[in-house]
Enzyme design. Structure first.
Site, mmCIF file in Angstrom:
data_model
loop_
_atom_site.group_PDB
_atom_site.id
_atom_site.type_symbol
_atom_site.label_atom_id
_atom_site.label_comp_id
_atom_site.label_asym_id
_atom_site.label_seq_id
_atom_site.Cartn_x
_atom_site.Cartn_y
_atom_site.Cartn_z
ATOM 1 N N HIS A 121 21.706 24.896 8.640
ATOM 2 C CA HIS A 121 22.376 24.378 9.838
ATOM 3 C C HIS A 121 21.727 24.949 11.096
ATOM 4 O O HIS A 121 21.518 24.233 12.075
ATOM 5 C CB HIS A 121 23.863 24.738 9.823
ATOM 6 C CG HIS A 121 24.716 23.796 9.058
ATOM 7 N ND1 HIS A 121 24.760 23.791 7.676
ATOM 8 C CD2 HIS A 121 25.556 22.815 9.482
ATOM 9 C CE1 HIS A 121 25.605 22.852 7.286
ATOM 10 N NE2 HIS A 121 26.102 22.245 8.357
ATOM 11 N N HIS A 160 27.101 32.681 5.929
ATOM 12 C CA HIS A 160 25.789 33.241 6.241
ATOM 13 C C HIS A 160 25.913 34.624 6.841
ATOM 14 O O HIS A 160 26.924 34.965 7.459
ATOM 15 C CB HIS A 160 25.029 32.354 7.237
ATOM 16 C CG HIS A 160 24.468 31.126 6.629
ATOM 17 N ND1 HIS A 160 23.436 31.132 5.722
ATOM 18 C CD2 HIS A 160 24.808 29.819 6.787
ATOM 19 C CE1 HIS A 160 23.165 29.900 5.350
ATOM 20 N NE2 HIS A 160 23.988 29.079 5.984
#
Length: 185
Positions: A121, A160
C-alpha cells in the site's frame, strides 16, 4: 522466553531496527484511542487499495488528455516495475506481520497477503504521490499527505512495522524514478 512473547524489557536485547519496529508498533496500538483510530485508519488505508488510482487516472485524462495520457503511462510502467519486485521481496523475506508475533498486537483488518515486508500500500501510494506531484504540481502537498496517511494507517491497523513502510517508500520512489527515466521525463 521467545520474541513471540516479548515485553518491553525483552525488546532491548533485539536488533535495533527490530526493537524500534516493535516499540513503535506497540506505542501506536497501546493507547486508549486505538479502536477509534483504527476506524479512521481503515478508511484511509482502503483509499490505497487501487480503485482510487484508476479513478485518478481517468480524471487526469479528462482534465488534460495529453498530460493525463503521460500520467497514466508513467503510472502503469511504475507499477509494472514495482509489483514484481514487491512480490519477490515479500516472498523472499517472509517477514511475519505484527499480529503474528505477539497477542499484544491487534490486527484491525485482514491483509491481502501473508507477509509484511515491504508495504505494498505504501509503495503504491508513493508511486501515485510522485506521479501526481510531477504531472500536477499544484496537488503535490495533498498527494504527499495522502500517501503519508496511508503509510501510517498500515502501522495503526497492525499489519505493518515502520521498517516495512520505509521499504515501501523506497520501492515506490525507485519504481517511479525508473519509470520516468525510461519514459525520458
Amino acid at each position: 522466553m521467545s520474541i513471540f512473547d516479548f515485553d518491553r524489557q525483552d525488546v532491548q536485547h533485539i536488533n535495533p531496527i527490530v526493537r524500534f519496529d516493535l516499540t513503535f508498533s506497540l506505542l501506536c496500538m497501546e493507547h486508549k484511542y486505538a479502536d477509534r483510530v483504527s476506524q479512521i485508519s481503515r478508511a484511509i488505508s482502503h483509499s490505497g487499495d487501487g480503485h482510487l488510482y484508476v479513478l485518478l487516472a481517468f480524471i487526469a485524462y479528462v482534465v488534460d488528455s495529453a498530460t493525463g495520457s503521460l500520467f497514466l503511462a508513467c503510472g502503469l510502467l511504475a507499477f509494472a516495475i514495482e509489483l514484481p519486485i514487491y512480490w519477490l521481496v515479500k516472498n523472499g523475506f517472509r517477514r511475519r506481520r505484527p499480529h503474528e508475533l505477539s497477542p499484544r498486537f491487534i490486527n484491525y483488518i485482514e491483509p491481502s497477503d501473508k507477509y509484511s515486508l515491504p508495504s505494498g500500500h505504501t509503495a503504491a501510494a508513493t508511486i501515485m504521490a510522485i506521479n501526481i506531484s510531477f504531472f500536477f504540481p499544484s496537488l503535490a502537498i495533498i498527494a504527499v499527505v495522502w500517501a503519508s496517511l496511508i503509510a501510517l494507517s498500515r502501522i495503526l491497523l497492525g499489519v505493518h512495522f515502520f521498517s516495512d513502510i520505509v521499504a515501501g517508500v523506497i520501492l515506490g520512489i525507485a519504481s517511479s524514478s525508473l519509470a520516468m527515466a525510461i519514459m525520458g521525463i
